[in-house]
Design a protein around this motif. Structure first.
Motif, PDB file in Angstrom:
ATOM      1  N   SER A  74      -8.949   0.631  -2.568  1.00 37.67           N
ATOM      2  CA  SER A  74      -7.677   0.015  -3.068  1.00 37.67           C
ATOM      3  C   SER A  74      -7.919  -0.746  -4.416  1.00 37.67           C
ATOM      4  CB  SER A  74      -7.505  -1.329  -2.339  1.00 37.67           C
ATOM      5  OG  SER A  74      -8.492  -2.269  -2.075  1.00 37.67           O
TER       6      SER A  74
ATOM      7  N   MET B 177      -5.670  -5.611   2.036  1.00 35.39           N
ATOM      8  CA  MET B 177      -5.719  -4.392   1.272  1.00 35.39           C
ATOM      9  C   MET B 177      -7.078  -3.310   1.441  1.00 35.39           C
ATOM     10  SD  MET B 177      -2.917  -3.984  -0.272  1.00 35.39           S
ATOM     11  CE  MET B 177      -3.438  -2.443  -0.693  1.00 35.39           C
TER      12      MET B 177
ATOM     13  N   THR C 161       0.796   3.818  -3.130  1.00 39.94           N
ATOM     14  CA  THR C 161       0.092   5.258  -2.955  1.00 39.94           C
ATOM     15  C   THR C 161       1.144   6.241  -2.989  1.00 39.94           C
ATOM     16  OG1 THR C 161       0.369   4.801  -0.618  1.00 39.94           O
ATOM     17  CG2 THR C 161      -1.747   4.397  -1.583  1.00 39.94           C
TER      18      THR C 161
ATOM     19  N   GLU D  14      -6.846   0.238   2.762  1.00 40.31           N
ATOM     20  CA  GLU D  14      -7.147   0.991   1.806  1.00 40.31           C
ATOM     21  C   GLU D  14      -8.458   0.821   1.164  1.00 40.31           C
ATOM     22  OE1 GLU D  14      -6.859   4.462  -0.046  1.00 40.31           O
ATOM     23  OE2 GLU D  14      -5.138   3.910   1.135  1.00 40.31           O
TER      24      GLU D  14
ATOM     25  N   ARG E  36       0.727  -1.305  -0.095  1.00 43.15           N
ATOM     26  CA  ARG E  36       0.095  -0.003   0.023  1.00 43.15           C
ATOM     27  C   ARG E  36       0.986   1.323  -0.089  1.00 43.15           C
ATOM     28  NH1 ARG E  36      -1.229   3.418   4.111  1.00 43.15           N
ATOM     29  NH2 ARG E  36      -3.076   4.714   3.785  1.00 43.15           N
TER      30      ARG E  36
END
Length: 209
Positions: A82, A75, A54, A79, A50
């Protein structure tokens, strides 16, 4: 000629000689994330994925596993959006030879670029034993052969490889790896960083940003 003091000064204050996806923690090249069975290695790898995914235009992760659910659940936890991240996953079935797994990784790294418009910055192998066979972490010949082929893919795409190992000390790959991250008590600690200074830790990594 440089004195040891001068060399240490370069290591401490000059830009790293090896590009690092996560500064002081995850370098480009072959890396090992190691910890006890059940310690949360997949969750930790998803957290690092992640962070990389990002991190901007460079971010993109190819996740190789024998069970895609190891990736999906964490994930979504880390997020909620995601699905919009540049993350691709490939399941490796039982009985696939080590050479075939390497071929799948090499092929999917190329496909990744065609799908997301950029090569993967990080390729995760979850885990070494499930993808390349039990006991590989204790077999010098097998583990070095795999690491050398993964390094070739890493050099082609200028990406980091992160191999998950349930051998707490990383096994025979400890010396071969460019970076070693050890997972203990929900803390990740970089215990080896080639051409850099190790020792950085990442605590509360499930909420890392």
């Amino acid at each position: 000629m440089k004195t040891l003091a001068q060399i240490n000064n370069v290591l401490d204050f000059c830009p790293p000689r090896r590009r690092e996806l996560i500064p002081g923690f995850l370098p480009v090249g072959v890396n090992v994330l190691c910890g006890e069975h059940g310690s949360g290695l997949s969750h930790a790898a998803c957290s690092l994925s992640r962070i990389v995914a990002t991190s901007g235009d460079e971010g993109g992760v190819l996740y190789i596993t024998d069970n895609a659910y190891r990736l999906v659940g964490p994930m979504v936890e880390f997020e909620p959006d995601s699905e919009i991240l540049s993350i691709g996953s490939t399941e490796v079935g039982a009985g696939v030879s080590a050479n075939d797994v390497i071929g799948i990784i090499a092929s999917d790294a190329i496909e990744f670029k065609s799908v997301f418009g950029k090569p993967p910055a990080l390729i995760v192998i979850d885990s070494l034993s499930s993808c390349f066979g039990e006991g590989i972490e204790h077999d010098v010949q097998r583990s070095y052969a795999v690491a050398n082929k993964l390094e070739a893919i890493s050099q082609t795409h200028r990406c980091a490889m992160l191999m998950l190992s349930e051998v707490p000390d990383g096994g025979v790959l400890l010396d071969r790896a460019d970076g070693v991250i050890r997972l203990t008590d929900r803390e990740m600690a970089n215990v080896k960083l080639r051409n850099g200074v190790s020792g950085k830790t990442l605590s509360n990594w499930s909420a890392a940003n």
